[in-house]
Design a protein around this motif. Structure first.
Motif, mmCIF file in Angstrom:
data_model
loop_
_atom_site.group_PDB
_atom_site.id
_atom_site.type_symbol
_atom_site.label_atom_id
_atom_site.label_comp_id
_atom_site.label_asym_id
_atom_site.label_seq_id
_atom_site.Cartn_x
_atom_site.Cartn_y
_atom_site.Cartn_z
ATOM 1 N N ASP A 1 0.817 -1.211 0.000
ATOM 2 C CA ASP A 1 0.000 0.000 0.000
ATOM 3 C C ASP A 1 0.856 1.268 0.000
ATOM 4 O O ASP A 1 0.625 2.199 0.759
ATOM 5 N N GLY A 2 1.902 1.280 -0.846
ATOM 6 C CA GLY A 2 2.741 2.459 -1.005
ATOM 7 C C GLY A 2 3.879 2.592 -0.013
ATOM 8 O O GLY A 2 4.707 3.476 -0.137
ATOM 9 N N GLN A 3 3.965 1.718 0.992
ATOM 10 C CA GLN A 3 5.034 1.783 1.982
ATOM 11 C C GLN A 3 6.079 0.717 1.659
ATOM 12 O O GLN A 3 5.758 -0.465 1.541
ATOM 13 N N GLU A 4 7.340 1.145 1.498
ATOM 14 C CA GLU A 4 8.416 0.221 1.180
ATOM 15 C C GLU A 4 8.758 -0.631 2.403
ATOM 16 O O GLU A 4 8.875 -0.128 3.514
ATOM 17 N N ILE A 5 8.917 -1.931 2.176
ATOM 18 C CA ILE A 5 9.180 -2.880 3.245
ATOM 19 C C ILE A 5 10.557 -3.498 3.038
ATOM 20 O O ILE A 5 10.913 -3.876 1.918
ATOM 21 N N ASP A 6 11.336 -3.600 4.122
ATOM 22 C CA ASP A 6 12.639 -4.257 4.061
ATOM 23 C C ASP A 6 12.430 -5.759 4.195
ATOM 24 O O ASP A 6 11.970 -6.243 5.231
ATOM 25 N N ILE A 7 12.751 -6.487 3.131
ATOM 26 C CA ILE A 7 12.560 -7.926 3.150
ATOM 27 C C ILE A 7 13.853 -8.641 2.813
ATOM 28 O O ILE A 7 14.753 -8.074 2.194
ATOM 29 N N GLU A 8 13.949 -9.875 3.251
ATOM 30 C CA GLU A 8 15.092 -10.715 2.921
ATOM 31 C C GLU A 8 14.771 -11.612 1.725
ATOM 32 O O GLU A 8 15.606 -11.840 0.872
ATOM 33 N N SER A 9 13.544 -12.123 1.694
ATOM 34 C CA SER A 9 13.162 -12.970 0.567
ATOM 35 C C SER A 9 11.669 -12.867 0.314
ATOM 36 O O SER A 9 10.889 -12.524 1.200
ATOM 37 N N LEU A 10 11.293 -13.164 -0.930
ATOM 38 C CA LEU A 10 9.902 -13.134 -1.355
ATOM 39 C C LEU A 10 9.702 -14.311 -2.299
ATOM 40 O O LEU A 10 10.423 -14.447 -3.284
ATOM 41 N N ASP A 11 8.766 -15.182 -1.973
ATOM 42 C CA ASP A 11 8.451 -16.338 -2.809
ATOM 43 C C ASP A 11 6.994 -16.234 -3.233
ATOM 44 O O ASP A 11 6.110 -16.126 -2.387
#
Length: 123
Positions: free
Chosen positions: A15-25
């Motif tokens: 929803d427009g807010q950048e999220i710090d992630i390590e992985s996305l599957d």
């Protein structure tokens, strides 16, 4: 022979807010089913259409302050886009299914999220 460039890092926005992630599957099930019938060939004759599913698994770092309320996410838009440019992919009407937390001796605290999306749009 020409060099070929491949996608590298991605950025995830909820929803427009950048999220710090390590992985996305992301996994997509077509919903198709094999149709087995009794016939002289002894093989299936085809398939039937079904309902497709989109499942998203995210490993995100846990910030000290300002974390999203992941449990209450319903109807969110998750956009994934390559850092170097290229087509963005948006997953619409996302909702959280499951949340887990992972703590390690040598590393940051992580949260493991399982989500579903109702639609996918390549922009």
């Amino acid at each position: 022979m020409a060099l070929t460039e491949y996608q590298g890092c991605i950025v995830m926005e909820v929803d427009g807010q950048e999220i710090d992630i390590e992985s996305l599957d992301v996994s997509e099930k077509t919903g198709r089913k094999l149709v087995k019938t009794m016939n002289k060939t002894g093989r299936p004759r085809g398939y039937s259409k079904g309902i497709s599913e989109i499942t998203i698994k995210v490993s995100a770092v846990i910030p000290v302050t300002g974390d999203l309320d992941w449990v209450s996410i319903v109807g969110a838009k998750i956009t994934v886009y390559p850092v170097g440019g290229g087509a963005r992919t948006s997953y619409l009407d996302c909702f959280t299914l499951e949340i887990g937390k992972k703590y390690k001796v040598d590393g940051e605290a992580m949260q493991e999220l399982s989500m579903s999306a109702l639609r996918k749009v390549v922009e």
